[in-house]
Design a protein around this motif. Structure first.
Motif, short mmCIF file in Angstrom:
data_model
loop_
_atom_site.label_atom_id
_atom_site.label_comp_id
_atom_site.label_asym_id
_atom_site.label_seq_id
_atom_site.Cartn_x
_atom_site.Cartn_y
_atom_site.Cartn_z
N TYR A 101 0.84 -1.20 0.00
CA TYR A 101 0.00 0.00 0.00
C TYR A 101 0.87 1.25 0.00
O TYR A 101 2.01 1.23 0.47
N LYS A 102 0.25 2.32 -0.51
CA LYS A 102 0.87 3.64 -0.36
C LYS A 102 0.10 4.30 0.78
O LYS A 102 -1.07 4.67 0.61
N VAL A 103 0.74 4.41 1.94
CA VAL A 103 0.03 4.94 3.11
C VAL A 103 0.51 6.35 3.44
O VAL A 103 1.70 6.65 3.35
N GLY A 104 -0.43 7.20 3.80
CA GLY A 104 -0.09 8.56 4.21
C GLY A 104 -0.16 8.67 5.72
O GLY A 104 -1.04 8.09 6.34
N PHE A 105 0.79 9.39 6.30
CA PHE A 105 0.70 9.70 7.73
C PHE A 105 0.84 11.21 7.91
O PHE A 105 1.90 11.78 7.67
N SER B 80 -2.91 17.23 -0.10
CA SER B 80 -1.82 16.84 -1.00
C SER B 80 -1.68 15.32 -1.05
O SER B 80 -1.35 14.75 -2.09
N MET B 81 -1.96 14.65 0.06
CA MET B 81 -1.94 13.18 0.03
C MET B 81 -3.05 12.64 -0.87
O MET B 81 -2.86 11.64 -1.57
N ILE B 82 -4.21 13.31 -0.83
CA ILE B 82 -5.32 12.91 -1.71
C ILE B 82 -4.87 13.06 -3.17
O ILE B 82 -5.07 12.15 -3.98
N ALA B 83 -4.24 14.20 -3.46
CA ALA B 83 -3.78 14.45 -4.83
C ALA B 83 -2.73 13.43 -5.27
O ALA B 83 -2.65 13.06 -6.44
N GLN B 84 -1.93 12.96 -4.32
CA GLN B 84 -0.90 11.95 -4.65
C GLN B 84 -1.47 10.55 -4.77
O GLN B 84 -0.74 9.61 -5.06
N GLY B 85 -2.76 10.40 -4.47
CA GLY B 85 -3.42 9.10 -4.62
C GLY B 85 -2.94 8.04 -3.64
O GLY B 85 -2.72 6.89 -4.02
N VAL B 86 -2.80 8.41 -2.37
CA VAL B 86 -2.47 7.38 -1.38
C VAL B 86 -3.66 6.43 -1.23
O VAL B 86 -4.79 6.79 -1.56
#
Ligand code: GYE
Length: 327
Positions: free
Chosen positions: A39-43, A89-95
């Protein structure tokens, strides 16, 4: 209305209704997470100004690396507005999923809703959002964190048993509008009122920060020279308060009892040294539980609205033995 036009009216109305219904359903439903190998996870972290935050980030990062997940990290540097931008910005990066430690209860609601609208599930870490504005299982998956009301209550209960006649309390509150500040105050104030015989002579925010805690403690000790207990909502402010007590020519832990929450190494050492009397731990090691919750959610398990972390308690009876385990 002729039969034909009536029929087409009903059809048209049904179509409009279906679209409206689909719209609300899409909005009402929590985004799903596919089961994948990686997964690509954002924190989205709030700030990095203390050992608690650093231990939390370390745990989230180390565990992601162990699992081979891509880790997208942001630090809001103490600004709720920046944290909202970070989530966008995480949304835009598609996490695939966002772990969010909402700095304050209300200002992060738009971030939670934006992620939901974008179809990205959010798991709240360590702090919660206003429960009248967003809900677990509807707007975000779950809240993983400690019971802050209970933490405040445990401090009060320790004090009620060990005060030895001390009774005038200065309370140093955490960040205004944050769930741990609200709840640590509620839990402590209610339990200390129930115990009877204590007065909270002043209660003011030190923003969970060491220097602010020191400054506020200094001013409040001057305004209330008879205060004999300081209850700080976290270690950083307690350590700041120790400096303020010493600057006032008094002995922390003796003339003025010092009570804290977090349980970082420096604070546990201060318990060993007798400068802090008791600390409720607030466990910052979220990594394993965070990704385990992610996996359960992806599998389709029903997730409980609150995944509770359990906390230890340090006082002179165990501080030396526990020191090596503290973060
Ligand atoms: O106690 C404090 C930190 O949100 C539970 O925030 C957390 C608190 C923790 O900055 O030290």
């Amino acid at each position: 209305m002729s039969i034909i036009s009536r029929r087409s009216f009903i059809l048209a109305a049904t179509a409009v209704g279906a679209v409206a219904l689909a719209g609300t359903m899409a909005f009402a439903e929590l985004p799903k997470l596919a089961q994948k190998d990686t997964y690509k996870v954002g924190f989205a972290q709030t700030e990095s100004n203390n050992p608690w935050r650093i231990a939390q980030t370390e745990s989230m990062k180390a565990e992601a690396e162990k699992l081979g997940y891509q880790f997208v990290y942001t630090d809001a540097a103490g600004s709720a507005a920046k944290q909202v931008a970070d989530v966008n910005s995480m949304i835009a990066q598609g996490v695939d999923i966002i772990f969010l430690a909402p700095r304050e209860e209300k200002p992060l609601i738009p971030a939670v809703m934006a992620a939901k609208k974008a179809g990205i599930p959010v798991i709240l870490l360590d702090r919660n959002v206003d429960q009248s504005l967003a809900k677990a299982g509807e707007d975000y998956v779950t809240f993983i964190g400690s019971d802050f009301i209970e933490e405040g209550k445990r401090v009060a209960e320790w004090l009620a048993k060990n005060a030895n006649g001390k009774s005038k309390i200065i309370e140093l509150e955490g960040t205004t509008g944050s769930s741990p500040a609200n709840d640590r105050k509620k839990g402590f104030d209610e339990a200390i009122t129930a115990a009877g015989g204590f007065t909270i002579v002043a209660s003011q925010t030190g923003d969970f920060a060491r220097d602010k805690g020191r400054q506020v403690a200094e001013a409040l000790l001057q305004a209330h020279p008879d205060a004999d207990v300081i209850y700080a909502h976290n270690d950083e402010m307690a350590i700041g308060a120790i400096a303020a007590i010493e600057a006032a020519g008094k002995v922390p832990g003796k003339d003025i009892l010092v009570l804290s929450i977090d349980g970082g190494k420096e604070a546990v050492q201060a318990v060993v040294d007798g400068k802090i009397n008791a600390v409720v731990e607030c466990n910052p090691r979220f990594g394993p539980k965070a990704y385990e919750t992610l996996a359960r959610y992806a599998k389709g398990d029903a997730i409980e609205p609150w995944v509770i972390n359990t906390d230890k308690f340090y006082d002179p009876s165990n501080a030396a033995a526990e020191l090596a385990n503290a973060y």
